[in-house]
Design an enzyme around this catalytic site. Structure first.
Site, short mmCIF file in Angstrom:
data_model
loop_
_atom_site.label_atom_id
_atom_site.label_comp_id
_atom_site.label_asym_id
_atom_site.label_seq_id
_atom_site.Cartn_x
_atom_site.Cartn_y
_atom_site.Cartn_z
N GLU A 111 1.37 -4.46 6.66
CA GLU A 111 0.52 -3.37 6.19
C GLU A 111 0.68 -3.21 4.68
O GLU A 111 1.66 -3.70 4.12
CB GLU A 111 0.85 -2.06 6.93
CG GLU A 111 2.23 -1.53 6.65
CD GLU A 111 2.67 -0.40 7.59
OE1 GLU A 111 2.11 -0.26 8.70
OE2 GLU A 111 3.59 0.33 7.20
N LYS A 113 1.60 -1.77 1.02
CA LYS A 113 2.62 -0.89 0.47
C LYS A 113 1.92 0.00 -0.54
O LYS A 113 1.32 -0.49 -1.50
CB LYS A 113 3.71 -1.72 -0.20
CG LYS A 113 4.84 -0.89 -0.75
CD LYS A 113 6.03 -1.77 -1.01
CE LYS A 113 7.18 -1.13 -1.72
NZ LYS A 113 6.99 0.13 -2.36
N ASP A 115 1.59 2.74 -3.42
CA ASP A 115 2.40 3.18 -4.55
C ASP A 115 2.17 4.66 -4.80
O ASP A 115 1.35 5.04 -5.64
CB ASP A 115 2.02 2.35 -5.78
CG ASP A 115 3.04 2.50 -6.89
OD1 ASP A 115 4.12 3.06 -6.61
OD2 ASP A 115 2.76 2.07 -8.01
N TYR A 223 2.78 6.22 7.71
CA TYR A 223 3.11 4.96 8.37
C TYR A 223 4.48 4.99 9.05
O TYR A 223 4.98 3.96 9.48
CB TYR A 223 3.12 3.82 7.34
CG TYR A 223 3.93 4.20 6.11
CD1 TYR A 223 5.31 4.31 6.18
CD2 TYR A 223 3.30 4.50 4.91
CE1 TYR A 223 6.05 4.71 5.09
CE2 TYR A 223 4.04 4.91 3.81
CZ TYR A 223 5.41 5.01 3.90
OH TYR A 223 6.14 5.41 2.84
N LYS A 311 6.67 -7.55 -2.72
CA LYS A 311 6.09 -6.90 -3.89
C LYS A 311 5.30 -7.91 -4.70
O LYS A 311 5.73 -9.05 -4.88
CB LYS A 311 7.20 -6.32 -4.77
CG LYS A 311 8.05 -5.28 -4.06
CD LYS A 311 7.74 -3.89 -4.51
CE LYS A 311 8.41 -3.56 -5.82
NZ LYS A 311 8.23 -2.14 -6.17
N CYS A 405 18.31 3.52 -41.72
CA CYS A 405 17.68 4.20 -40.58
C CYS A 405 16.28 4.66 -40.98
O CYS A 405 16.12 5.30 -42.02
CB CYS A 405 18.53 5.40 -40.16
SG CYS A 405 17.70 6.46 -38.98
N CYS A 408 16.35 8.82 -41.15
CA CYS A 408 17.09 9.61 -42.13
C CYS A 408 17.46 8.79 -43.36
O CYS A 408 18.02 9.33 -44.32
CB CYS A 408 18.35 10.19 -41.50
SG CYS A 408 19.56 8.92 -41.10
N CYS A 423 22.24 3.68 -36.27
CA CYS A 423 22.27 4.55 -37.44
C CYS A 423 23.64 5.20 -37.44
O CYS A 423 24.11 5.72 -36.43
CB CYS A 423 21.19 5.62 -37.31
SG CYS A 423 21.40 6.96 -38.49
N CYS A 428 21.77 12.49 -38.21
CA CYS A 428 20.39 11.99 -38.24
C CYS A 428 19.53 12.83 -37.29
O CYS A 428 19.87 13.01 -36.13
CB CYS A 428 20.37 10.53 -37.82
SG CYS A 428 18.71 9.87 -37.60
S1 IVH Z 1 8.36 1.82 5.45
C1 IVH Z 1 12.75 2.95 6.58
N1 IVH Z 1 5.85 1.29 4.84
O1 IVH Z 1 7.87 2.18 -0.42
C2 IVH Z 1 11.66 2.31 5.81
N2 IVH Z 1 7.23 2.22 3.15
O2 IVH Z 1 9.92 0.65 -1.78
C3 IVH Z 1 10.64 3.26 5.37
N3 IVH Z 1 6.10 2.68 1.03
O3 IVH Z 1 10.56 4.12 0.68
C4 IVH Z 1 9.58 2.68 4.54
N4 IVH Z 1 4.11 1.97 1.66
O4 IVH Z 1 8.24 5.29 0.14
C5 IVH Z 1 7.03 1.76 4.40
N5 IVH Z 1 3.60 0.85 4.46
C6 IVH Z 1 4.77 1.31 4.03
C7 IVH Z 1 4.94 1.80 2.71
C8 IVH Z 1 6.20 2.24 2.31
C9 IVH Z 1 4.82 2.50 0.67
C10 IVH Z 1 7.15 3.22 0.16
C11 IVH Z 1 8.16 4.09 0.86
C12 IVH Z 1 9.44 3.32 0.75
C13 IVH Z 1 9.21 2.56 -0.51
C14 IVH Z 1 10.12 1.34 -0.61
#
Ligand code: IVH
Length: 771
Positions: A111, A113, A115, A223, A311, A405, A408, A423, A428
């Site tokens: 799925e 991720k 942000d 999720y 990632k 610097c 200053c 510096c 400063c």
């Molecule tokens: S599962 C116990 N699924 O990314 C594991 N996390 O870098 C719980 N995040 O802490 C995380 N999309 O805040 C999961 N589809 C997804 C996600 C996701 C974003 C975030 C989440 C996690 C962080 C890790």
């Protein structure tokens, strides 16, 4: 129909329309009709306050401003994910999972991720009762009132038979479009803009005015789950479907993957879709679908073994380097900064990037006028990664090393072994501003009103030449401060000034550890501050600490002596078969003398808990002469001692002491630091292996809160070794030394079944749990 019934009916109808509009994106009534229903409900609730409810759809528009956010412990800690950046790591993950699961059959689910800002929602009997940010994973901020304003989040679960408890976890984000619009509005209003949608979402959730939050374009995707009572899901797919049915938005583009090839294809598909959604994606997440296998797979200290984040490589873009400027940091370090032609990278516009230092600049051969490649990875400040030499114009300029610097004009120098120019002028103004900001930072004295703009203004107006001058500020000094520009004036004002002064007064009550951190001595971070605070009564005694001075002196002496024993006095190099007996005797005597001196010094400091003494025998060829060595038992290490010593000897340090006396500032160690009352007070503990459900840092803090001292190495003075999974060599050592071995949860969790008799006995002896 009674009023109560009408109210219930209206709420149910409005909830349904909200769901259709926000979650399904398929509204079935006009905005106007919706507003009419909402109006009716609002009127009824006003006329019958006894029927008001925080989860009524009328509450989504926000209400009274909040005073602050309380922190609440998570029922189940919010752990994070392990990251991977290429398919090789994903394949290794697959291999590991298969290894752990032997021949059991399972699938993966891939799925996106998202942000955003991690969030946990708690529903009891179907009602939203709590929304917590991740915080440190162990406890988060209660942002329930702000979360209620997000239209797609159900305030009541869409089911006639709600479970007793359900915690739903996911990400709150700001849509890309909403983010751009919000920044445009802020720019016109003369407000600072947000760097990216994630910061904007996080900033919005921290607003105290819920009405303001209601206006922010926030949304969320769910999720995961935390605590559950009266509900369960056998697979992740069922979990997603279940959340969907209960009224939540769940991730788009989820794929079931029976094997590695389908999984790799799903990752590829995910990457290609990256810009097609209204939210930012920073990768994909691979999860084992069978939740029933999670227990078997377990967790490492920080993340589950049943999932991994894949990632995306941070996006790199080309732009022109227009100029190089120099920034002066809190400790005087000069950092060259690239001023760039603005470009969009990873969701935000970048016009400055760090060049780190002159060595780096030379290594990459960066010149003004060059075309450069920049990237932004997560939280990190954008950096210049590479120069496109082939595009270099003939008039590109080398940026010379600094001779003064830039702020200053004071002298600059480079310390031995360091790459940074600094510096030298401790007065400063640039350093003053940064020190002031550090002093006021959250982990320091936490003076919320003192951001960078205010700090700059205070220093510029010469109200502050030293951070402690804060304590001499008067309302009339601060209220008229001008924070804006001539075109857009913005006066600080009496109300803000009042708040600032209150914050400053409150800081006096904070405990010593925060004050030590707030000073901003280089190398003295949070952990060192905690340990330093344990050994000092109050601020003034720390500000010129005989203890630290003498420990530093002794450690220097010990280091020199050990060096001597290894080199000049090493029998192997000094003694040959023809060395006259008299000389042999004298060398051995000298060696013995040094050894006993070193051991005497180290024993003294070891008794006080600063070091642990270990004695290594030299190899046979060295005639088996023992050579003493030591480890630091806390975070007070050589670099911390050196930095404190340099601080005491500096004008800056002297001024701290003088001003602390003058303003009568003398915060003391809090009860927690020495914890005479803590159940583990005086106990020395060491950790090994990874813990389930908590990070090492969290676990350490829990034990510190109970009064324990954490050391990094084990000795016979250690009281317990806290073991997790895959313990290291410390376990053997503990067995050798007869140190008690305790699983973490045995010690802190009253519900945990003690795993051995030792821990049962320990629990009773320490009287850890009241019941
Ligand atoms: S599962 C116990 N699924 O990314 C594991 N996390 O870098 C719980 N995040 O802490 C995380 N999309 O805040 C999961 N589809 C997804 C996600 C996701 C974003 C975030 C989440 C996690 C962080 C890790």
């Amino acid at each position: 129909m009674s009023v109560a019934e009408r109210i219930d009916a209206l709420r149910a109808e409005l909830d349904e329309h909200n769901h259709r509009y926000y979650v399904l994106a398929q509204p079935t009534i006009s905005d106007r009709d919706f507003d009419a229903l909402l109006q009716e409900l609002t009127k009824l609730e006003e006329a019958h306050p006894e029927f008001r409810s925080p989860n009524s759809p009328t509450q989504r528009v926000g209400g009274r401003p909040l005073v602050g956010f309380r922190t609440v412990k998570h029922a189940v800690p919010m752990i994070s994910l392990a990251n991977s950046y290429d398919l090789a790591e994903i394949r290794a993950f697959d291999k590991r999972v298969r290894g752990l699961l032997k021949n059991q059959s399972f699938q993966y689910l891939v799925e996106p991720k998202i942000d955003g800002v991690a969030m946990s929602l708690r529903y009891e009997q179907g009602q939203l009762v709590l929304a917590l940010t991740r915080g440190d994973g162990r406890e988060g901020d209660d942002v329930t009132a702000n979360i209620r304003t997000i239209g797609s989040i159900p305030l009541t679960l869409r089911t006639p038979h709600p479970p007793e408890v359900l915690e739903v976890r996911g990400e709150v984000y700001m849509t890309r479009k909403g983010f751009v619009k919000l920044n445009q509005q802020r720019e016109t209003a003369g407000l600072p803009v947000f760097a990216n949608p994630r910061n904007a979402a996080a900033g919005s959730l921290k607003l105290l005015d819920t009405r303001e939050v209601a206006k922010r374009p926030l949304d969320a995707i769910w999720y995961g789950v935390g605590e559950m009572r009266g509900i369960d899901f056998a697979t992740h797919r069922e979990l997603l479907n279940g959340l969907d049915e209960l009224g939540f938005r769940t991730p788009p583009l989820t794929r079931d993957c029976p094997d590695l090839p389908t999984m790799e294809a799903a990752l590829e598909e995910n990457l290609n879709a990256r810009n097609h959604y209204p939210f930012e994606m920073d990768g994909a997440v691979v999860k084992v679908n069978e939740r029933t296998l999670y227990g078997e797979l377990g967790n490492t200290a920080k993340s589950p073994r049943w999932a991994i984040a894949y990632k995306y490589e941070p996006e790199q873009v080309e732009t022109r380097l227009l100029d190089i400027t120099i920034q002066v940091g809190r400790t005087g370090v000069l950092t060259p900064v690239a001023e760039l032609e603005p470009v969009r990278v990873s969701g935000s516009t970048v016009s400055r990037a760090t060049l780190h230092n002159w060595d780096e600049m030379q290594r990459k051969d960066v010149r003004i006028g060059d075309t450069v490649l920049i990237e932004k990875a997560g939280e990190i400040i954008p950096a210049v990664v590479k120069v496109r030499i082939e595009k270099r114009p003939s008039d590109a300029l080398i940026f010379p090393e600094p001779d003064a610097c830039p702020v200053c004009g004071g002298p600059v120098s480079k310390r031995e072994g360091e790459v940074a120019w600094r510096c030298e002028n401790l007065q400063c103004p640039a350093q003053n501003t940064r020190r002031l900001q550090h002093l006021a930072s959250r982990k320091g004295l936490d003076i919320g009103q003192l951001g960078s703009v205010v700090a700059d203004a205070l220093v510029e107006k010469k109200l502050i030449a030293h951070p402690l001058d804060l304590f001499a500020l008067a309302l009339d000094d601060v209220a008229p401060l001008e924070l804006g520009t001539p075109e857009r004036p913005n006066t600080f004002g009496r109300k803000n000034a009042q708040k600032l002064l209150e914050g400053i007064q409150q800081a006096k009550e904070l405990d010593l550890q925060r004050w030590i951190f707030a000073i901003g001595i280089s190398n003295v971070g949070e952990s060192a501050s905690i340990d330093l605070a344990k050994h000092h009564e109050d601020l003034q005694s720390f500000l010129d600490s005989d203890l630290i001075r003498s420990l530093h002196r002794d450690i220097q002496e010990v280091d020199t002596a050990i060096q001597q024993m290894k080199e000049e006095l090493n029998p192997r190099t000094r003694l040959t078969p023809t060395t006259p007996q008299a000389e042999v005797t004298s060398i051995l005597e000298e060696y013995e003398e040094l050894r006993s001196k070193v051991e005497e010094i180290l024993t003294r400091w070891s008794d006080r808990g600063f070091v642990t003494l270990t004695t290594k025998a030299l190899k046979k060829t060295d005639r088996g002469l023992p050579i003493p060595s030591y480890n630091f038992s806390s975070n007070i290490t050589t670099s911390v001692l050196e930095a404190c010593r340099a601080f005491y000897d500096s004008d800056q340090g002297a001024t701290w002491l003088r001003k602390a006396l003058e303003f009568n500032l003398n915060p003391t160690r809090s009860a927690g630091d020495s914890s005479p009352s803590g159940k583990l007070s005086g106990k020395k503990v060491v950790f090994t292996g990874s813990l389930e459900g908590v990070t090492r840092e969290e676990a350490k803090q829990t034990l510190r809160d109970l009064g324990a001292t954490i050391s990094s190495s084990i000795s016979k003075n250690t009281d317990f070794l806290i073991v997790g999974e895959n313990p290291g060599s410390k376990l053997e050592k503990a067995n050798e030394l007869g140190v008690a071995i305790v699983p973490y949860h045995d010690l802190i969790d009253p519900k945990a079944e003690p795993q051995s008799e030792t821990t049962q006995v320990l629990r009773e002896q320490l009287d850890l749990f009241d019941s």
